[in-house]
Design an enzyme around this catalytic site. Structure first.
Site, PDB file in Angstrom:
ATOM      1  N   SER A  78       0.930  -1.181   0.114  1.00  0.00           N
ATOM      2  CA  SER A  78      -0.082   0.125   0.114  1.00  0.00           C
ATOM      3  C   SER A  78       1.094   1.229  -0.019  1.00  0.00           C
ATOM      4  O   SER A  78       1.942   1.176   0.270  1.00  0.00           O
ATOM      5  CB  SER A  78      -1.060   0.010   1.223  1.00  0.00           C
ATOM      6  N   THR A  81       4.250   4.751  -3.414  1.00  0.00           N
ATOM      7  CA  THR A  81       5.420   4.162  -3.935  1.00  0.00           C
ATOM      8  C   THR A  81       4.757   2.932  -4.857  1.00  0.00           C
ATOM      9  O   THR A  81       5.126   2.523  -6.050  1.00  0.00           O
ATOM     10  CB  THR A  81       6.491   3.863  -3.229  1.00  0.00           C
ATOM     11  N   GLY A 135       6.053  -0.725   0.254  1.00  0.00           N
ATOM     12  CA  GLY A 135       6.742   0.483   0.460  1.00  0.00           C
ATOM     13  C   GLY A 135       7.192   0.684   2.035  1.00  0.00           C
ATOM     14  O   GLY A 135       6.826  -0.202   2.545  1.00  0.00           O
ATOM     15  N   ALA A 136       7.703   1.854   2.467  1.00  0.00           N
ATOM     16  CA  ALA A 136       8.063   1.998   3.867  1.00  0.00           C
ATOM     17  C   ALA A 136       8.127   3.502   4.238  1.00  0.00           C
ATOM     18  O   ALA A 136       8.408   4.241   3.045  1.00  0.00           O
ATOM     19  CB  ALA A 136       9.494   1.436   4.106  1.00  0.00           C
ATOM     20  N   ASP A 137       8.084   3.736   5.298  1.00  0.00           N
ATOM     21  CA  ASP A 137       8.154   5.274   5.637  1.00  0.00           C
ATOM     22  C   ASP A 137       9.483   5.615   6.094  1.00  0.00           C
ATOM     23  O   ASP A 137      10.038   6.786   5.993  1.00  0.00           O
ATOM     24  CB  ASP A 137       7.196   5.713   6.784  1.00  0.00           C
ATOM     25  N   GLY A 149       2.251   4.598   7.893  1.00  0.00           N
ATOM     26  CA  GLY A 149       1.971   6.152   7.655  1.00  0.00           C
ATOM     27  C   GLY A 149       0.564   6.296   7.133  1.00  0.00           C
ATOM     28  O   GLY A 149      -0.055   7.012   7.074  1.00  0.00           O
ATOM     29  N   GLU A 156      -0.491  -5.156   5.988  1.00  0.00           N
ATOM     30  CA  GLU A 156       0.963  -5.206   5.277  1.00  0.00           C
ATOM     31  C   GLU A 156       1.690  -6.340   6.129  1.00  0.00           C
ATOM     32  O   GLU A 156       2.507  -7.024   5.100  1.00  0.00           O
ATOM     33  CB  GLU A 156       1.480  -3.682   5.250  1.00  0.00           C
ATOM     34  N   LYS A 174      13.501   8.176   2.535  1.00  0.00           N
ATOM     35  CA  LYS A 174      13.194   7.135   3.478  1.00  0.00           C
ATOM     36  C   LYS A 174      14.345   6.682   3.996  1.00  0.00           C
ATOM     37  O   LYS A 174      14.363   5.628   4.821  1.00  0.00           O
ATOM     38  CB  LYS A 174      12.145   6.304   2.978  1.00  0.00           C
TER      39      LYS A 174
END
Length: 285
Positions: A78, A81, A135-137, A149, A156, A174
């Site tokens: 989610s 990106t 993705g990742a924060d 986020g 996830e 990031k």
């Protein structure tokens, strides 16, 4: 780590590929620099915003090209990106006639899959995934992640945990040496609504900092997750032993899941400011 250099140009109104992108596949992609200038002029978006979006696209394309193969079951993450990764996935499915099945991590991911006409499934029918891309924060030097986020952390983490390979995509903003260096909004923690006050107090007392109920922007009241829960954003004061902290927080009654992903990511792709893609693998102990 290694760098994958991308070179692109525009010709006759179309974008053409000129540079090496994937070390394993040799695929090439466009870097539509002139078109990006027009986008900035037409939309009024700053160079930094356009650059970040381009970096997200580079990372998403790299992950899909290097890790997606025929006859796979894929976990689809989610966030902003992942949109580019799904774009590239759909493109490859059309061009290469790939037979793949997609398992979403959120309502947003489900809609992306459906909008692109990709086969949709779930963990009931496909409890074991070949690859999950998300993705990742924030990502630290040990590949510990902060995620959530966008409020989808529980699903996830479940999907990532069901995958043989968990691949992360992010832009250069990031990339951190330690958690909290770039991401200032804290660690998301999904909680049962009835428990948000005692959980918030317990986290602050045991680990310091402040755990704040995340409030919605376009509705009155708090953010509600796809699982009908609340989210606390724990703004920690200093670096922690994240593996121990993650386990301890999850043991607090009322906690559903944390946004700490420890020891899960196999590789991270960072889209960089200069049009390259940097990868990071877990440190060898």
């Amino acid at each position: 780590m290694f760098m994958l250099r991308l070179q692109r140009w525009v010709g006759s109104g179309h974008t053409h590929a000129a540079g090496l992108f994937s070390a394993s596949s040799g695929r090439k992609y466009p870097q539509n620099l002139e078109a990006e200038k027009h986008v900035r002029l037409l939309t009024g978006r700053s160079d930094s915003v356009v650059m970040a979006e381009e970096a997200k696209k580079l990372a998403g394309y790299a992950a899909v090209d290097n890790h997606v193969q025929n006859n796979q079951v894929l976990g689809v993450g989610s966030g902003s990106t992942i949109v580019y990764a799904v774009d590239r996935l759909a493109e490859r499915v059309r061009q290469e006639k790939l037979n793949i099945v997609c398992v979403p991590t959120s309502f947003q991911a489900r809609q992306l899959i459906l909008q692109h006409g990709l086969p949709l499934s779930d963990l009931d029918r496909h409890p074991e995934l070949d690859v999950a891309i998300d993705g990742a924060d924030e990502v630290d030097s040990a590949l510990t992640l902060i995620k959530g986020g966008g409020g989808c952390l529980a699903q996830e983490k479940i999907v990532a945990g069901c995958a043989k390979h968990f691949i992360v995509i992010a832009d250069y903003r990031k990339d951190s040496r330690c958690l909290g260096q770039q991401w200032k909004k804290g660690v998301p923690i999904e909680v049962l609504p009835v428990a948000y006050v005692p959980v918030s107090r317990t986290i602050a007392q045991r680990f310091g900092g402040e755990a704040v109920l995340r409030m919605a922007v376009s509705k009155a009241g708090p953010v509600v997750t796809d699982n009908s829960n609340f989210i606390l954003d724990w703004k920690f004061e200093h670096a922690q032993n994240w593996k121990e902290v993650n386990t301890a927080i999850k043991m607090i009654p009322g906690v559903v899941e944390t946004g700490l992903f420890v020891g899960m990511a196999e590789r991270v792709y960072f889209g960089m400011e200069d049009g390259s893609v940097k990868t990071r693998d877990p440190p060898v102990n």
